[in-house]
Design a protein around this motif. Structure first.
Motif, mmCIF file in Angstrom:
data_model
loop_
_atom_site.group_PDB
_atom_site.id
_atom_site.type_symbol
_atom_site.label_atom_id
_atom_site.label_comp_id
_atom_site.label_asym_id
_atom_site.label_seq_id
_atom_site.Cartn_x
_atom_site.Cartn_y
_atom_site.Cartn_z
ATOM 1 N N UNK A 43 0.815 -1.226 0.000
ATOM 2 C CA UNK A 43 0.000 0.000 0.000
ATOM 3 C C UNK A 43 0.842 1.267 0.000
ATOM 4 N N UNK A 44 2.106 1.161 0.362
ATOM 5 C CA UNK A 44 2.894 2.384 0.583
ATOM 6 C C UNK A 44 3.009 3.291 -0.640
ATOM 7 N N UNK A 45 3.202 2.762 -1.854
ATOM 8 C CA UNK A 45 3.231 3.691 -3.003
ATOM 9 C C UNK A 45 1.963 4.536 -3.105
ATOM 10 N N UNK A 46 0.803 3.919 -2.846
ATOM 11 C CA UNK A 46 -0.441 4.671 -2.876
ATOM 12 C C UNK A 46 -0.528 5.683 -1.749
ATOM 13 N N UNK A 47 -0.074 5.294 -0.566
ATOM 14 C CA UNK A 47 -0.079 6.224 0.563
ATOM 15 C C UNK A 47 0.871 7.393 0.310
ATOM 16 N N UNK A 48 1.988 7.114 -0.326
ATOM 17 C CA UNK A 48 2.985 8.156 -0.602
ATOM 18 C C UNK A 48 2.454 9.161 -1.617
ATOM 19 N N UNK A 49 1.805 8.652 -2.650
ATOM 20 C CA UNK A 49 1.372 9.551 -3.723
ATOM 21 C C UNK A 49 -0.067 9.987 -3.648
ATOM 22 N N UNK A 50 -0.795 9.563 -2.606
ATOM 23 C CA UNK A 50 -2.232 9.812 -2.567
ATOM 24 C C UNK A 50 -2.659 11.161 -2.049
ATOM 25 N N UNK A 51 -1.727 11.929 -1.494
ATOM 26 C CA UNK A 51 -2.093 13.239 -0.971
ATOM 27 C C UNK A 51 -3.021 13.169 0.230
ATOM 28 N N UNK A 52 -2.833 12.181 1.088
ATOM 29 C CA UNK A 52 -3.729 12.002 2.225
ATOM 30 C C UNK A 52 -3.404 12.977 3.353
ATOM 31 N N UNK A 53 -4.429 13.330 4.096
ATOM 32 C CA UNK A 53 -4.261 14.212 5.257
ATOM 33 C C UNK A 53 -4.017 13.417 6.535
ATOM 34 N N UNK A 54 -4.398 12.150 6.537
ATOM 35 C CA UNK A 54 -4.172 11.280 7.694
ATOM 36 C C UNK A 54 -4.302 9.834 7.248
ATOM 37 N N UNK A 55 -3.642 8.934 7.973
ATOM 38 C CA UNK A 55 -3.671 7.504 7.661
ATOM 39 C C UNK A 55 -4.056 6.730 8.920
ATOM 40 N N UNK A 56 -4.979 5.784 8.770
ATOM 41 C CA UNK A 56 -5.331 4.855 9.836
ATOM 42 C C UNK A 56 -4.733 3.507 9.433
ATOM 43 N N UNK A 57 -3.729 3.066 10.190
ATOM 44 C CA UNK A 57 -2.873 1.964 9.751
ATOM 45 C C UNK A 57 -3.107 0.683 10.543
ATOM 46 N N UNK A 58 -3.415 -0.403 9.843
ATOM 47 C CA UNK A 58 -3.419 -1.741 10.421
ATOM 48 C C UNK A 58 -2.429 -2.558 9.596
#
Length: 371
Positions: free
Chosen positions: A97-112
């Motif tokens: 998932x990290x490539x998507x998290x890196x390039x997704x422009x997210x304001x926050x991440x809830x990680x499991x």
């Protein structure tokens, strides 16, 4: 505000943790205007939520489990290193998932995503300023303590008892206690659209719901109802111990035992058909099924420990479920008492709207602090 959830098992597993994340993500999008992306292994469809499928090493991958179970010493070593099948699934899902998290422009991440997921989120926060949240779905001091020590912006626990557990292992953890909630309109007594399931079994009916595995210990419920000497047991769930549990049920409760797997949407009708609820699991991070049963007016019989007392409170009976005589006596007490509105009133302390609102406020506060 754009947030991302990583929950690898969504679309693959029918557990409470996955169902909770799906419902929370949908509610945050629907009721609070968040743009939500959910990264998972399965082909899930969540209203209002963008779902991104990712690859990962499945927790039930045969070769991994053969190696993990080969020797007791090897299993202990892998557990110590957080290389058990479940953590391997989380870690590989986080990497996927990290490539998507890196390039997704997210304001926050809830990680499991296990320890690897926490490390990747720390990198994302360091380089991009993105806060991350860990929801403590489990009740293992070792696991939850290790994740909390990675410094998430918030660790969410469901009970004060769980918060104390995490704080003992990670004194610097920033903890928010947000109890699970129940939809009090869906789960309630005497719903016109939830006609009780017709059960051709001797009454009273004791109902248990959950995975059929070593952790949930459904065999203890069978032994207790057999010791009770009357009534029937209905188990709702499936899992690796299903065949063994069914054999025990057929032997100890002939004509008084039923097991079925039902969708979550059908649960109110099953609660409506029962007289008492029980779940003899080893541990629970909260125990949402207790809350659902109470919302439908059922008393509960539960193991006597902190989390269950915090959730069930005055709406149930607590006992040593490993002692069949004590367990049977607790069932008899629950079935013999007039509970009136007590279970329903207890459940009304935990409305799902309050749970969703608390998560929305937490995420908004972390995002605004970043800006």
């Amino acid at each position: 505000m754009h947030i991302a959830f990583l929950m690898p098992g969504v679309g693959i597993l029918n557990r409470g943790a996955e169902a909770f994340v799906v419902e929370l993500a949908a509610a945050l999008a629907r009721e609070h205007g968040f743009a939500v992306t959910l990264y998972c292994r399965g082909d899930a469809k969540v209203p209002g939520v963008r779902v991104e499928r990712i690859g990962a090493l499945p927790r039930d991958e045969r070769l991994v489990n053969v190696l993990y179970s080969a020797t007791r010493l090897g299993r202990k070593a892998l557990d110590t290193l957080f290389l058990d099948p479940l953590n391997l699934e989380w870690d590989t899902a986080a990497l996927a998932a990290f490539p998507g998290l890196w390039g997704g422009g997210y304001d926050a991440v809830v990680m499991e995503g296990g320890l690897v997921g926490a490390w990747l989120c720390r990198l994302l926060r360091w380089l991009r300023g993105v806060p991350f949240v860990d929801i403590a779905h489990g009740n293992s001091p070792k696991w939850e303590g290790a994740f909390a020590r990675q410094g998430p912006d918030r660790v969410v626990t469901f009970t004060e008892a769980a918060a104390r557990m995490v704080r003992a292992r990670a004194p610097k953890a920033r903890i928010a206690v947000i109890p699970h909630g129940v939809d009090l309109d869906v789960f309630r007594p005497f719903r016109p659209d939830a006609t009780p399931v017709a059960l051709d079994l001797p009454r009273p009916i004791v109902l248990a719901a959950g995975a059929i595995d070593d952790h949930k210990r459904m065999h203890l419920a069978i032994e207790a109802v057999a010791r009770l000497g009357r009534g029937s047991l209905v188990l709702l769930g499936e899992g690796p111990e299903g065949a063994a549990v069914d054999r025990l049920g057929a032997r100890l409760l002939p004509g008084r035992y039923l097991r079925s797997a039902v969708p979550r949407s059908a649960m109110p009708s099953w609660y409506a058909a029962a007289d008492c609820f029980t779940l003899p699991s080893l541990t629970e991070s909260f125990g949402l099924t207790y809350l659902e049963a109470m919302a439908c007016g059922l008393p509960s019989v539960a193991p006597d420990e902190e989390v269950r007392r915090e959730v069930v409170g005055e709406a149930g009976v607590f006992c040593d479920v490993t002692d069949p005589t004590a367990y049977a006596a607790a069932l008899a007490e629950a079935l013999g008492r007039d509970w009136g509105e007590v279970p329903r009133r207890r459940a009304e302390r935990f409305p799902v709207s309050g749970t969703v609102r608390a998560y929305a406020e937490l995420l908004q506060s972390l995002i605004l602090r970043r800006q």
